[in-house]
Write a protein that holds these residues in place. Structure first.
Motif, mmCIF file in Angstrom:
data_model
loop_
_atom_site.group_PDB
_atom_site.id
_atom_site.type_symbol
_atom_site.label_atom_id
_atom_site.label_comp_id
_atom_site.label_asym_id
_atom_site.label_seq_id
_atom_site.Cartn_x
_atom_site.Cartn_y
_atom_site.Cartn_z
ATOM 1 N N ALA A 179 46.268 39.320 33.492
ATOM 2 C CA ALA A 179 44.820 39.150 33.580
ATOM 3 C C ALA A 179 44.169 40.404 34.154
ATOM 4 O O ALA A 179 44.788 41.162 34.901
ATOM 5 N N TYR A 180 42.919 40.623 33.797
ATOM 6 C CA TYR A 180 42.110 41.648 34.445
ATOM 7 C C TYR A 180 41.619 41.040 35.755
ATOM 8 O O TYR A 180 40.617 40.329 35.793
ATOM 9 N N ASN A 181 42.347 41.317 36.837
ATOM 10 C CA ASN A 181 42.123 40.627 38.105
ATOM 11 C C ASN A 181 41.163 41.410 38.993
ATOM 12 O O ASN A 181 41.509 42.458 39.529
ATOM 13 N N PHE A 182 39.950 40.858 39.170
ATOM 14 C CA PHE A 182 38.948 41.464 40.050
ATOM 15 C C PHE A 182 38.622 40.537 41.222
ATOM 16 O O PHE A 182 37.530 40.585 41.772
ATOM 17 N N ASN A 183 39.582 39.695 41.601
ATOM 18 C CA ASN A 183 39.368 38.777 42.712
ATOM 19 C C ASN A 183 39.128 39.521 44.015
ATOM 20 O O ASN A 183 39.709 40.582 44.263
ATOM 21 N N ALA A 184 38.298 38.908 44.871
ATOM 22 C CA ALA A 184 37.933 39.549 46.144
ATOM 23 C C ALA A 184 38.990 39.360 47.221
ATOM 24 O O ALA A 184 38.972 40.049 48.229
ATOM 25 N N GLY A 185 39.899 38.447 47.058
ATOM 26 C CA GLY A 185 40.985 38.243 47.998
ATOM 27 C C GLY A 185 41.296 36.761 48.181
ATOM 28 O O GLY A 185 40.365 35.992 48.399
ATOM 29 N N MET A 194 35.142 49.719 46.823
ATOM 30 C CA MET A 194 36.053 48.580 46.733
ATOM 31 C C MET A 194 35.406 47.362 46.096
ATOM 32 O O MET A 194 36.060 46.604 45.380
ATOM 33 N N ASN A 195 34.133 47.132 46.379
ATOM 34 C CA ASN A 195 33.430 45.947 45.868
ATOM 35 C C ASN A 195 32.132 46.380 45.208
ATOM 36 O O ASN A 195 31.175 46.758 45.894
ATOM 37 N N VAL A 196 32.110 46.336 43.884
ATOM 38 C CA VAL A 196 30.945 46.765 43.111
ATOM 39 C C VAL A 196 30.085 45.529 42.835
ATOM 40 O O VAL A 196 30.486 44.630 42.080
ATOM 41 N N THR A 197 28.917 45.468 43.458
ATOM 42 C CA THR A 197 28.036 44.310 43.292
ATOM 43 C C THR A 197 26.842 44.681 42.421
ATOM 44 O O THR A 197 26.285 45.773 42.552
ATOM 45 N N LEU A 256 34.812 37.763 38.671
ATOM 46 C CA LEU A 256 33.595 38.580 38.631
ATOM 47 C C LEU A 256 32.349 37.858 39.156
ATOM 48 O O LEU A 256 31.295 38.469 39.255
ATOM 49 N N LYS A 257 32.484 36.616 39.511
ATOM 50 C CA LYS A 257 31.342 35.891 40.071
ATOM 51 C C LYS A 257 31.097 36.336 41.498
ATOM 52 O O LYS A 257 32.022 36.438 42.304
ATOM 53 N N ALA A 274 32.686 43.038 41.173
ATOM 54 C CA ALA A 274 34.011 43.470 40.740
ATOM 55 C C ALA A 274 34.718 44.082 41.942
ATOM 56 O O ALA A 274 34.301 45.126 42.443
ATOM 57 N N SER A 275 35.751 43.421 42.419
ATOM 58 C CA SER A 275 36.532 43.954 43.537
ATOM 59 C C SER A 275 37.654 44.804 42.960
ATOM 60 O O SER A 275 38.532 44.299 42.256
#
Length: 363
Positions: free
Chosen positions: A6-12, A299-302, A326-327, A337-338
């Motif tokens: 997966a394209y993983n952009f989870n924040a943690g 690190m975190n693109v909002t 991405l939410k 996007a983390s």
């Protein structure tokens, strides 16, 4: 082996390096010919202790082996550190001074207020934390015991590029979401701490790096497990540590070294961030960055879209295309996007292409 990750952009908890996961998988059942998984071993045994000590040494080596600093492995995440700091360092008549930059610094400040005197030394709350406050002239009352900062706010998407000189007052920084994303001089800090689950490894272990004299000075009237001195005196082995998570941290640190150290990691991180911010800035207003461009996090693109319905559509279509996480945080909404260390450049390139195509279909 998965045919496609997966394209993983989870924040943690967040992405881990594929190379690390594959190495761990290979020795998961039989660690170094012992006939056991490392998760099955006694933390008092020589095999585990060697991994434990190696992780501490490797972490310090990435920081240039600073003299007088020690690494601790704790549990409870950054949220427990919010309480441990005032418990250990706020004696009668002293004040903890806090720089307010967003959701996490606010939680740290509120926890300190429960346990002692806490003061706001600088804040950008009046601008909804969409920029960072000026920290060159902090408002520090007499008898300030420490200054606390959050280096990177994961929810808002801001990041400090440099830190103030606080003189004889120890500077304490929560680096949970950007530790080791770039080189830094640890000797400017009295103590730094980070939950591992964003840039260092899996959830379950919290890393503390601090001057030894700070760690050794815990008061004796607080619970044993909340004293820094307990961990300092016992090499973080007073009780059973999160051994598997510490082993994983060591493997991630090896990977950082293989990627060119902190300098190599920073080069890729800057590329990833520039790629996404360029898409936002060149979209003619279709995408809007949330924070002041000078304070943007790598690190975190909002970012936001024109309305919430379009944002929901973006999230739905991105998930269908294999993009995860991405939410934006529920407290602020929007999109995020983390792009922590382990997120490959290729994932950011794929996201940039998706952003282009989504814009073409919906502008």
């Amino acid at each position: 082996m998965l045919s496609k990750r997966a394209y993983n952009f989870n924040a943690g908890p967040a992405a881990l390096p594929l190379k690390v996961l594959e190495r761990v998988q290979a020795e998961f059942v039989d660690f170094q010919g012992t006939g056991m998984s490392i998760m099955e071993m006694s933390h008092r045994g020589a095999v585990y202790e060697s991994v434990h000590n190696e992780a501490q040494e490797r972490l310090l080596s990435l920081l240039g082996n600073p003299k007088g600093y020690k690494v601790l492995f704790l549990q409870g995440g950054a949220s427990t550190q919010f309480a441990m700091l005032p418990l250990n360092f706020l004696s009668e008549g002293q004040v903890g001074s806090y720089v307010m930059t967003g959701s996490w610094s606010d939680k740290a400040y509120k926890e300190a207020k429960l346990l002692g005197k806490a003061h706001i030394a600088a804040s950008s709350a009046d601008e909804k934390y969409m920029r960072l406050p000026n920290v060159e002239s902090l408002d520090l009352p007499e008898h300030t015991a420490y200054v606390h900062m959050t280096s990177n706010e994961t929810i808002e998407g801001t990041q400090f590029k440099q830190f103030p000189d606080t003189g004889s007052v120890p500077l304490i920084v929560d680096m949970s979401s950007d530790i080791f994303c770039k080189p830094f001089d640890v000797t400017q800090f009295g103590l730094i701490y980070a939950g591992a689950q964003k840039n260092l490894g899996p959830s379950g272990v919290t890393v503390v790096v601090a001057r030894e004299e700070l760690l050794a000075s815990s008061p004796s009237n607080i619970p044993t497990m909340l004293r820094y001195s307990t961990y300092e005196k016992n090499n973080s082995l007073y009780n059973t540590p999160p051994s598997f998570a510490i082993y994983m941290v060591n493997e991630v640190l090896k990977w950082i070294q293989e990627e060119g150290g902190l300098e190599g990691i920073e080069r890729v991180n800057q590329q990833k961030a520039a790629l996404l911010y360029d898409r936002i800035d060149s979209s003619e207003g279709f995408y809007r960055g949330c924070v002041d461009s000078r304070d943007r996090s790598i690190m975190n693109v909002t970012f936001r879209l024109a309305n919430e319905d379009l944002e929901k559509q973006f999230i739905k279509e991105s998930e269908q295309a294999g993009f995860i996480g991405l939410k934006g945080h529920r407290s602020v909404g929007g999109l995020r996007a983390s792009i922590y260390n382990a997120v490959p450049l290729e994932n950011c390139q794929a996201l940039a292409e998706f952003m282009d195509s989504f814009k073409q279909r919906n502008r």
